[in-house]
Design an enzyme around this catalytic site. Structure first.
Site, PDB file in Angstrom:
ATOM      1  N   TYR A   1     -27.885  33.924 -17.847  1.00 35.69           N
ATOM      2  CA  TYR A   1     -27.888  32.777 -16.931  1.00 35.69           C
ATOM      3  C   TYR A   1     -26.482  32.589 -16.366  1.00 35.69           C
ATOM      4  CZ  TYR A   1     -28.042  27.911 -15.361  1.00 35.69           C
ATOM      5  OH  TYR A   1     -27.946  26.760 -14.621  1.00 35.69           O
TER       6      TYR A   1
ATOM      7  N   SER B   1     -22.667  27.016 -12.169  1.00 35.88           N
ATOM      8  CA  SER B   1     -22.594  26.465 -13.520  1.00 35.88           C
ATOM      9  C   SER B   1     -21.275  26.877 -14.157  1.00 35.88           C
ATOM     10  CB  SER B   1     -23.752  26.993 -14.374  1.00 35.88           C
ATOM     11  OG  SER B   1     -23.591  26.641 -15.733  1.00 35.88           O
TER      12      SER B   1
END
Length: 272
Positions: free
Chosen positions: A176, A163
């Site tokens: 995250y 990501s």
């Protein structure tokens, strides 16, 4: 953001390149594939000829997803991505039914919390790391060590989902992002260790329009998209195209790379 949930998308025949069926006769497993990015990837690989094995936590959603594929070209196996028994079941089933594995897409990921790191429950951080990082590593380990899959002999390809949150700090999803930074480095390290037999690459999306990422754009999509040079958010099909490229022979000299698929937002100074 990588994920395994999303709204309804187009069917498997969409966006197939003119180059045709690059995965004819091959078998691919995609984790977290009942919806969202994972299902988009499964559709794309299947449309290009692969038999696809989809895994996800919820049997009902997974069965519904697999039902859309042509008969005999898709298989659903439900279970938790970080469960060793589930991984063994998946790979034993693939070995028994197909006798080979060519592509592993480690897409499953979680982010159960939102807020600043300083207030984060450490148990939640442990769970994110367990699923996103150790889970990804475990899928690769199990595929490589399973004699019935012939993963090395088939010049196996691994694509992980990282990501842009792992590249730049992103408000509210800090841990995250930390886990996805680890996935990116894990990808590069695995590529060095497993070459030349197995190629390992990652795709790092920015905000993709899925249920998983809804909190990052819902009710303000135009405002969020305005920071992107492409002036739109991503779709599962955007990420599926990038994954299909890295998993194909077209990328035969590409390994240990993290392909940022973000509509240009990181270069423009933004983030997830």
């Amino acid at each position: 953001m990588s994920d395994d949930t999303s709204p309804t998308q187009s069917k498997a025949s969409s966006s197939v390149p003119k180059s045709g069926r690059r995965f004819e006769g091959q078998v691919a497993v995609i984790t977290g594939a009942s919806r969202g990015i994972g299902l988009g990837i499964a559709r794309r690989l299947n449309a290009e000829g692969a038999t696809v094995v989809l895994t996800a936590r919820k049997p009902e959603a997974l069965s519904e997803a697999v039902a859309e594929f042509p008969d005999g070209t898709a298989l659903a196996i439900a279970g938790k991505a970080d469960d060793p028994a589930h991984r063994a079941d998946v790979f034993d089933t693939i070995a028994e039914k197909f006798g080979r594995l060519d592509v592993l897409v480690a897409n499953a990921g979680i982010n159960p919390v939102y807020g600043p790191l300083v207030d984060m429950e450490l148990d939640a951080a442990r769970k994110i790391f367990e699923v996103n990082v150790l889970g990804t590593l475990a899928w690769v380990q199990d595929a490589v060590h399973h004699d019935g899959l012939k993963f090395r002999e088939n010049k196996g390809r691994v694509v992980t989902l990282s990501s842009v949150a792992g590249q730049v700090p992103s408000e509210g999803i800090g841990f995250y992002g930390i886990s996805k930074a680890a996935v990116s480095h894990l990808t590069k390290t695995l590529a060095v260790e497993l070459g030349p037999d197995i190629r390992v690459n990652a795709v790092a999306p920015a905000v993709v329009k899925t249920k998983f990422a809804t909190a990052l754009y819902e009710g303000r999509e135009e405002q969020v998209a305005s920071a992107y040079p492409a002036k739109r958010l991503g779709t599962p099909e955007d990420i599926a195209g990038a994954v299909a490229y890295l998993a194909s022979d077209d990328a035969d000299w590409i390994t240990a790379q993290v392909l940022t698929a973000d509509g240009g937002v990181v270069t423009a100074g933004g983030g997830a």
